[in-house]
Design an enzyme around this catalytic site. Structure first.
Site, short mmCIF file in Angstrom:
data_model
loop_
_atom_site.label_atom_id
_atom_site.label_comp_id
_atom_site.label_asym_id
_atom_site.label_seq_id
_atom_site.Cartn_x
_atom_site.Cartn_y
_atom_site.Cartn_z
N ASP A 1 0.84 -1.19 0.00
CA ASP A 1 0.00 0.00 0.00
C ASP A 1 0.88 1.24 0.00
OD1 ASP A 1 0.75 -0.81 2.71
OD2 ASP A 1 -0.53 0.81 3.43
N GLU A 11 0.15 -0.96 6.01
CA GLU A 11 1.25 -0.44 6.82
C GLU A 11 1.19 1.07 6.98
OE1 GLU A 11 5.25 1.22 7.77
OE2 GLU A 11 4.01 1.55 5.99
#
Length: 376
Positions: free
Chosen positions: A85, A146
């Site tokens: 991400d 994250e």
């Protein structure tokens, strides 16, 4: 042939990395992140890995876990842990397209941390092509959340790391090119002010503005920052009509603390601000926290191996504790030997100038191949 002498090629890696960069994957777009996971799964499968897709939870995208053929598969080995991400919303490619110029390559997420993840994939590809084997079984775990503190996949990462000989995180290298062997705590907090609504034109004095109260609180909170414990408000949501005194305002705080005692003091000081003032209630809720990770003997042993490899390759590898937070906070705090920030060199992560040094692709691929074939 030594793994550090494998025939890595910057242009070939850029060609393979480009589709990853052009597959935008902002954390909050679960479908976009899952598309990125599918792309990475395809590339991992193509080099012989068995890839398992782990369904997303809490509104986030999927994760993937890839294992490579090994005689000791299932025994403790090496975990390569990364996230796919990014902080860049869909459409960022229009402002930050993939491009290569003057020894640099730009694109959303290229530094943090698609470049480093791809480098480790390429290391495994070249190891297999050369007929080399890794002493220990290797697992890749790519996760989707994250950038928002890993609220959905922390247990997945910890379960994958438990009992491993080593965890390697291809997060971007530190500004001096160094690795990270410990990280400060990162804590998130949700703020809420609740005031009293009124018409802003003809009954302003009857209202109690939640926005005005939050603005004062933000200044108060950020003024609490010290060298050892910082506070930064990065998100504020409030208001819908300019002719209404807002009755609710929400904000998010990120705090960095160098030690557990620094974190405890910071949490206590922040939560002490709660209460009612001038007709506005102020509430603080603690969010996800990355624990303090302090350097340990197992991590220092990994660093010794990495420094020896770096010397063979021709560069220095400084190391130290750092802020910023990563999933290494979790694995390092568990006591699993963890080496972080061994990915590509670059600048401008989280900005529209995010780029890497192209030459660092080969440099870090050689380091990755050496680690994967020397850690025992």
């Amino acid at each position: 042939m030594s793994a550090v002498d494998l025939p890595f090629d910057d242009d070939a890696m850029l060609a393979g990395l480009r589709p990853w960069i052009e597959c935008e994957s902002p954390t909050w777009d679960a479908a976009a992140v899952s598309r990125m996971m599918d792309l990475a799964a395809r590339d991992l499968s193509a080099i012989g890995a068995t890839v398992e897709t782990v369904p997303g939870t809490k509104g986030f995208g999927t994760s993937i876990r890839a294992t490579f053929p090994h005689a000791d598969q299932g025994q403790p080995g090496i975990l390569v842990s990364g996230h796919l991400d990014t902080v860049h919303p869909i459409g960022t490619l229009e402002k930050l397209p993939f491009r290569v110029q003057d020894g640099k390559a730009w694109g959303p997420g290229i530094m943090d941390m698609k470049g480093g993840n791809y480098v480790f994939l390429e290391a495994m590809r070249q190891i297999a092509r050369a007929g080399l084997t890794t002493p220990l079984p290797v697992t890749f775990l790519f996760t989707p959340d994250e950038e928002v503190g890993t609220p959905a996949t922390r247990s997945l990462i910890e379960d994958a790391a438990r009992g491993q000989h080593a965890v390697l995180l291809p997060e971007p290298a530190s500004p001096d090119g160094g690795a990270v062997i410990g990280r400060y705590a990162i804590a998130r907090f949700n703020l809420l002010t609740e005031g009293r609504p009124s018409h802003a034109g003809w009954a302003l004095k009857d209202g109690r503005s939640a926005i005005a109260a939050m603005a004062r609180r933000i200044l108060e909170i950020e003024a609490m920052t010290t060298e050892d414990c910082t506070f930064s408000v990065g998100v504020v949501h409030a208001g819908q009509w300019v002719n209404c005194v807002p009755s609710e305002c929400r904000a998010e705080v990120l705090s960095m603390a160098k030690t557990q005692s620094d974190l405890d003091r910071g949490v206590a000081a922040l939560t002490a601000l709660q209460g009612e003032e001038n007709g506005v209630d102020f509430t603080i809720t603690r969010g996800v926290t990355r624990p303090v990770w302090e350097p340990q003997p197992g991590t220092m042993a990994l660093l010794d191996v990495a420094r020896g490899l770096a010397a063979q390759i021709g560069f220095d590898l400084p190391a130290g504790s750092a802020g910023g937070g990563s999933d290494g906070n979790f694995t390092g705090a568990m006591g699993v030997p963890t080496l972080d920030s061994i990915g590509v060199r670059g600048r401008g992560l989280h900005t529209l100038d995010e780029h890497i040094e192209v030459a660092s692709l080969t440099e870090r691929a050689r380091l990755a191949a050496g680690l994967l074939t020397q850690i025992r």
